[in-house]
Design a protein around this motif. Structure first.
Motif, PDB file in Angstrom:
ATOM      1  N   LYS B  82       0.844  -1.199   0.000  1.00 14.21           N
ATOM      2  CA  LYS B  82       0.000   0.000   0.000  1.00 14.21           C
ATOM      3  C   LYS B  82       0.872   1.240   0.000  1.00 14.21           C
ATOM      4  N   ALA B  83       0.271   2.342  -0.471  1.00 10.98           N
ATOM      5  CA  ALA B  83       1.022   3.593  -0.477  1.00 10.98           C
ATOM      6  C   ALA B  83       0.111   4.754  -0.110  1.00 10.98           C
ATOM      7  N   THR B  84       0.630   5.652   0.701  1.00 10.03           N
ATOM      8  CA  THR B  84      -0.137   6.824   1.117  1.00 10.03           C
ATOM      9  C   THR B  84       0.704   8.071   0.921  1.00 10.03           C
ATOM     10  N   ARG B  85       0.091   9.096   0.369  1.00  9.79           N
ATOM     11  CA  ARG B  85       0.778  10.383   0.216  1.00  9.79           C
ATOM     12  C   ARG B  85       0.020  11.435   1.004  1.00  9.79           C
ATOM     13  N   LEU B  86       0.737  12.183   1.808  1.00 10.97           N
ATOM     14  CA  LEU B  86       0.145  13.238   2.625  1.00 10.97           C
ATOM     15  C   LEU B  86       0.523  14.565   1.977  1.00 10.97           C
ATOM     16  N   THR B  87      -0.465  15.230   1.446  1.00  9.92           N
ATOM     17  CA  THR B  87      -0.192  16.414   0.627  1.00  9.92           C
ATOM     18  C   THR B  87      -1.121  17.559   1.001  1.00  9.92           C
ATOM     19  N   ASP B  88      -0.528  18.696   1.258  1.00  9.34           N
ATOM     20  CA  ASP B  88      -1.335  19.899   1.495  1.00  9.34           C
ATOM     21  C   ASP B  88      -0.406  21.101   1.351  1.00  9.34           C
ATOM     22  N   PRO B  89      -0.888  22.181   0.726  1.00  9.97           N
ATOM     23  CA  PRO B  89      -0.012  23.363   0.611  1.00  9.97           C
ATOM     24  C   PRO B  89       0.469  23.841   1.983  1.00  9.97           C
ATOM     25  N   LYS B  90      -0.325  23.608   2.998  1.00  9.50           N
ATOM     26  CA  LYS B  90       0.043  24.039   4.356  1.00  9.50           C
ATOM     27  C   LYS B  90       1.233  23.269   4.929  1.00  9.50           C
ATOM     28  N   PHE B  91       1.532  22.116   4.342  1.00  6.42           N
ATOM     29  CA  PHE B  91       2.669  21.327   4.831  1.00  6.42           C
ATOM     30  C   PHE B  91       4.002  21.949   4.420  1.00  6.42           C
ATOM     31  N   GLU B  92       3.962  22.847   3.437  1.00  6.80           N
ATOM     32  CA  GLU B  92       5.218  23.427   2.953  1.00  6.80           C
ATOM     33  C   GLU B  92       5.927  24.212   4.049  1.00  6.80           C
ATOM     34  N   GLY B  93       7.244  24.115   4.054  1.00 10.48           N
ATOM     35  CA  GLY B  93       8.034  24.808   5.080  1.00 10.48           C
ATOM     36  C   GLY B  93       8.172  24.007   6.362  1.00 10.48           C
ATOM     37  N   ARG B 101       5.395  14.956  12.911  1.00  9.87           N
ATOM     38  CA  ARG B 101       4.083  15.109  13.539  1.00  9.87           C
ATOM     39  C   ARG B 101       2.958  14.708  12.565  1.00  9.87           C
ATOM     40  N   ILE B 102       3.128  15.100  11.302  1.00 11.91           N
ATOM     41  CA  ILE B 102       2.136  14.732  10.285  1.00 11.91           C
ATOM     42  C   ILE B 102       2.109  13.208  10.130  1.00 11.91           C
ATOM     43  N   LEU B 103       3.295  12.628  10.035  1.00 10.58           N
ATOM     44  CA  LEU B 103       3.388  11.171   9.868  1.00 10.58           C
ATOM     45  C   LEU B 103       2.782  10.454  11.075  1.00 10.58           C
ATOM     46  N   ALA B 104       3.094  10.932  12.268  1.00 12.19           N
ATOM     47  CA  ALA B 104       2.629  10.273  13.497  1.00 12.19           C
ATOM     48  C   ALA B 104       1.106  10.266  13.563  1.00 12.19           C
ATOM     49  N   LYS B 105       0.523  11.373  13.172  1.00 10.91           N
ATOM     50  CA  LYS B 105      -0.934  11.513  13.256  1.00 10.91           C
ATOM     51  C   LYS B 105      -1.630  10.456  12.389  1.00 10.91           C
ATOM     52  N   VAL B 106      -1.042  10.161  11.233  1.00 17.67           N
ATOM     53  CA  VAL B 106      -1.645   9.179  10.332  1.00 17.67           C
ATOM     54  C   VAL B 106      -1.274   7.754  10.756  1.00 17.67           C
ATOM     55  N   ILE B 107      -0.026   7.564  11.133  1.00 22.89           N
ATOM     56  CA  ILE B 107       0.467   6.207  11.435  1.00 22.89           C
ATOM     57  C   ILE B 107      -0.179   5.645  12.701  1.00 22.89           C
ATOM     58  N   LYS B 108      -0.522   6.509  13.645  1.00 20.52           N
ATOM     59  CA  LYS B 108      -1.037   5.992  14.924  1.00 20.52           C
ATOM     60  C   LYS B 108      -2.322   5.170  14.748  1.00 20.52           C
ATOM     61  N   ALA B 208      -6.891  18.389   6.552  1.00 21.54           N
ATOM     62  CA  ALA B 208      -8.123  18.098   7.285  1.00 21.54           C
ATOM     63  C   ALA B 208      -8.255  16.609   7.573  1.00 21.54           C
ATOM     64  N   GLU B 209      -7.955  15.789   6.565  1.00 21.48           N
ATOM     65  CA  GLU B 209      -8.079  14.338   6.780  1.00 21.48           C
ATOM     66  C   GLU B 209      -7.043  13.818   7.770  1.00 21.48           C
ATOM     67  N   VAL B 210      -5.863  14.446   7.725  1.00 20.82           N
ATOM     68  CA  VAL B 210      -4.833  14.034   8.679  1.00 20.82           C
ATOM     69  C   VAL B 210      -5.293  14.395  10.088  1.00 20.82           C
ATOM     70  N   GLY B 211      -6.006  15.530  10.191  1.00 19.43           N
ATOM     71  CA  GLY B 211      -6.556  15.901  11.491  1.00 19.43           C
ATOM     72  C   GLY B 211      -5.647  16.783  12.328  1.00 19.43           C
ATOM     73  N   LEU B 212      -4.839  17.597  11.661  1.00 20.66           N
ATOM     74  CA  LEU B 212      -3.996  18.543  12.398  1.00 20.66           C
ATOM     75  C   LEU B 212      -4.482  19.966  12.119  1.00 20.66           C
ATOM     76  N   GLY B 213      -4.140  20.886  13.010  1.00 22.65           N
ATOM     77  CA  GLY B 213      -4.477  22.287  12.802  1.00 22.65           C
ATOM     78  C   GLY B 213      -3.415  22.951  11.949  1.00 22.65           C
ATOM     79  N   GLU B 214      -3.786  24.084  11.326  1.00 20.85           N
ATOM     80  CA  GLU B 214      -2.847  24.803  10.457  1.00 20.85           C
ATOM     81  C   GLU B 214      -1.544  25.178  11.159  1.00 20.85           C
ATOM     82  N   ASN B 215      -1.668  25.539  12.421  1.00 19.74           N
ATOM     83  CA  ASN B 215      -0.451  25.982  13.127  1.00 19.74           C
ATOM     84  C   ASN B 215       0.372  24.831  13.680  1.00 19.74           C
ATOM     85  N   GLU B 216      -0.047  23.593  13.396  1.00 22.74           N
ATOM     86  CA  GLU B 216       0.748  22.447  13.824  1.00 22.74           C
ATOM     87  C   GLU B 216       1.646  21.944  12.696  1.00 22.74           C
ATOM     88  N   VAL B 217       1.516  22.524  11.531  1.00 21.32           N
ATOM     89  CA  VAL B 217       2.306  22.076  10.379  1.00 21.32           C
ATOM     90  C   VAL B 217       2.999  23.273   9.721  1.00 21.32           C
TER      91      VAL B 217
END
Ligand code: FAD
Ligand code: AMP
Lengths: 325, 262
Positions: B82-93, B101-108, B208-217
């Protein structure tokens, strides 16, 4: 007074060089930030280390416990996070080494403290903590600012800050009782192992021809080995050559390989990543051949040749043979 | 044995000419060739080898742009299920902390016995994501792993130290292991494998699907912020020998002779 912590790294009875490098940089930073330099030492029966460190730091925090005999990130994290919570150092310096990379990131998360890794410089200015790091295998530098916090953690690149002893600081050795009441359960140190040596000791060779990924294929190695032989030397290499299984691991030069100091080191198709350079920069004479004029190896070489190595090796071999008659 | 492998899509820069872009904080990416991070290549291979031995599944996961699909396809072709890509313009930087943190939220929420990452990414070189991920998930970790042996719920590992030395440690599973190059020989992909992989689904999740707030990424959720990128000042520069290969060979031979080396 607030402190700057330097975590002592030691292994098999020896304090590792990176510790003294960090203490030297730490002394400078402590001077500029009006803080005290504190060496932090964990281990089992390591008072002799504490004595040595007291020459370099204002305080030596010593925690002795059989569970701290060998490095174990789980045990180290428990003890160090306690000390950081209690004494709130402005900054904790840890080596960017196999120990440091195993410890610093989880320590920082557990404390909620910002971390910068593999720093080649660090500076406090107007309440701002800025570090210099490298990216893209040393081709660019970046200045990065850490999020403002009470306390910071940074891991420091090895062999970057020269050691200056300065006047002995007669530091006070402060023994802190070990907080490790329970067993360390998730991670256990078993033993050290040294992979069996091959036939050639590159640390003893006077001439080394080092090959890197630029060699492209295993079948290109024998002609270069002949060049090494003509020069009366041995073949050494960068890490990818060992990773591919083309040469045994005791031919690898660099931080995770051997440190060499031959009279002549010829680098062929090696980019000059810091981990490689660490192992050969003290060679008496360094000649590098690389197609890329911007390759970092040219920053350590005495002579550089911007050319395809396969065009240089054959005429060089015959010229040397001619000279030898 | 369910294994998650974190992979990153990075530019190949060892042989490329690097230019700093207009922002002064990043390199010019146009014209660079991207591939799987070298260390992750070994991590993926190790996961597939373990799956072949013990059964289970391998899931490849990345935080990156759509371009990173090429890396995920490579993983699928090489044996990932299986393969998963986590993509959002907010992830940049995002720095290593925000990425972890993004990875942990999905992997848990995924089933796993082991998570493999590379020792470091060849571009940013933080060497932090795996260990931060472990701490966020509350599980143990070991870095710079060069050999894995599994006995029940314990992994016996060789960790690389300096100067050719290794140490053996035991770590309780589930755990995060960061993989060092040379642990195995990454396999080549057959054309059949590549074709099959093209048909497999890549799951894509945004902020949104990952479930993090904008200021967490992104920069807001990071520990460190890039201020300036520049070409390292040269402290010492080699004296360049010029001419035809023949002429250069003569010059080198003369230098060696003058120094008494031949
Ligand atoms: C924890 C850790 C420890 C490490 N320890 C070591 C270590 O001990 N030793 C070590 O070497 N590395 C070590 N590394 C790896 C290191 O970071 C680099 O990845 C490695 O040194 C790169 O090897 P290279 O220069 O051969 O390859 P590359 O960086 O890929 O460079 C190849 C070079 O060859 C040039 N080239 C290509 N073709 C030709 C040609 N035909 N003629 C001339 N030039 C050509 C290219 O321009 C390029 O500069 C370590 C990494 C980590 C993370
Ligand atoms: N954007 C990303 N997506 C998925 N995994 C990543 C990403 N960045 C880093 N990693 C993983 O973390 C390892 C270490 O990266 P770093 O801490 O950035 O040096 C890499 O080898 C990957 O396995």
């Amino acid at each position: 007074m607030r402190e700057i912590f330097v975590l002592t790294e030691h292994r098999q009875g020896q304090i590792r060089d990176v510790t003294f490098e960090m203490l030297t940089k730490g002394r400078e930073l402590a001077g500029k930030t009006n803080t005290e330099l504190t060496a932090v030492l964990f281990g089992k029966e390591v008072k002799n280390h504490a004595k040595i460190l007291s020459d370099y730091a204002k305080n030596v925090l010593l925690v002795e416990d059989a569970k701290l005999e060998n490095f174990n990130s789980e045990a180290y994290q428990k003890v160090l996070s306690n000390l950081i919570r209690e004494r709130k150092p402005l900054l904790t310096l840890i080596g960017h080494t196999s120990f440091g990379v195993d410890l610093a990131p989880s320590l920082a998360v557990s404390l909620g403290t910002p971390l910068a890794t593999d720093c080649v410089d660090l500076e406090f200015e107007d309440e701002k903590f800025t570090v210099t790091r490298q990216m893209y295998g040393g081709k660019v530098n970046v200045n990065a600012v850490l999020r403002k916090a009470e306390s910071y953690i940074a891991t420091v690149r090895q062999a970057t800050f020269p050691v200056e002893k300065g006047a002995p600081m007669n530091g006070e050795i402060i023994e802190v009782p070990s907080p490790l009441s329970e067993e360390i359960t998730k991670k256990r140190f078993v033993e050290y192992v040294l992979p069996p040596p091959g036939g050639v000791d590159i640390t003893a060779a006077e001439v080394l021809v080092g090959i890197g990924r630029g060699i492209k294929d295993e079948s290109n190695i024998p002609p270069v080995e002949e060049l090494a032989k003509v020069l009366g030397g041995a073949l050494a290499c960068s890490r990818p050559i060992v990773d591919k299984g083309w040469l045994p691991n005791d031919r690898q030069v660099g931080s995770s390989g051997r440190t060499v100091k031959p009279k002549l080191y010829i680098a062929l198709g090696i980019s000059g990543a810091f981990q490689h350079v660490l192992g050969m920069k003290n060679s008496d004479l360094i000649i590098a051949v690389n197609k890329d004029p911007k390759a970092p190896i040219f920053g350590v070489a005495d002579y550089g040749v911007v050319e395809d190595l396969f065009k240089i090796v054959p005429p060089l071999k015959s010229k040397i043979q001619e000279l030898k008659g | 044995m369910d294994i998650i492998v974190c992979v990153k899509h990075v530019p190949e820069t060892a042989e490329a000419e690097i230019k700093i872009d207009g922002t002064g904080k990043a390199i010019e990416k146009n014209g660079l060739v991207f591939d799987i991070n070298e260390w992750d290549d070994y991590a993926l291979e190790e996961a597939v080898l373990l799956k072949e031995k013990f059964g289970g599944t391998v899931t490849a996961i990345t935080v990156g742009s759509e371009d990173a699909d090429s890396v995920l396809r490579k993983c699928l072709a090489r044996g990932a299920d299986k393969a998963t890509r986590l993509t959002d313009p907010k992830f940049e930087g995002s720095d290593g902390y925000a990425i972890a943190r993004i990875l942990a939220k999905v992997i848990k929420d995924l089933p796993f016995n082991m998570i493999l990452t590379g020792t470091q990414a060849g571009d940013d070189g933080y060497a932090v994501v795996g260990v931060i991920l472990a701490e966020l998930l509350g599980i143990p970790h070991a870095t710079m792993v060069k050999k894995i042996e599994l006995n029940d719920e314990v992994a016996k590992l060789n960790r690389e130290l300096e100067g050719g030395l290794e140490e053996i440690v035991e770590v309780k599973l589930p755990a995060v292991l960061t993989i060092q190059t040379g642990i195995n020989e990454p396999r080549y992909v057959s054309i059949m494998g590549t074709r099959k992989a093209m048909k497999k689904e890549i799951k894509v999740l945004g902020l949104a699907e990952v479930g993090l707030g904008e200021n967490e990424v992104g920069e807001a959720g990071s520990w460190i912020k890039m201020e300036k990128m520049y070409v390292p000042p040269v402290e010492k520069q080699a004296e360049f020998l010029k001419g035809s290969p023949e002429e250069i060979a003569v010059k080198i031979a003369e230098i060696l002779k003058a120094k008494g080396l031949v």
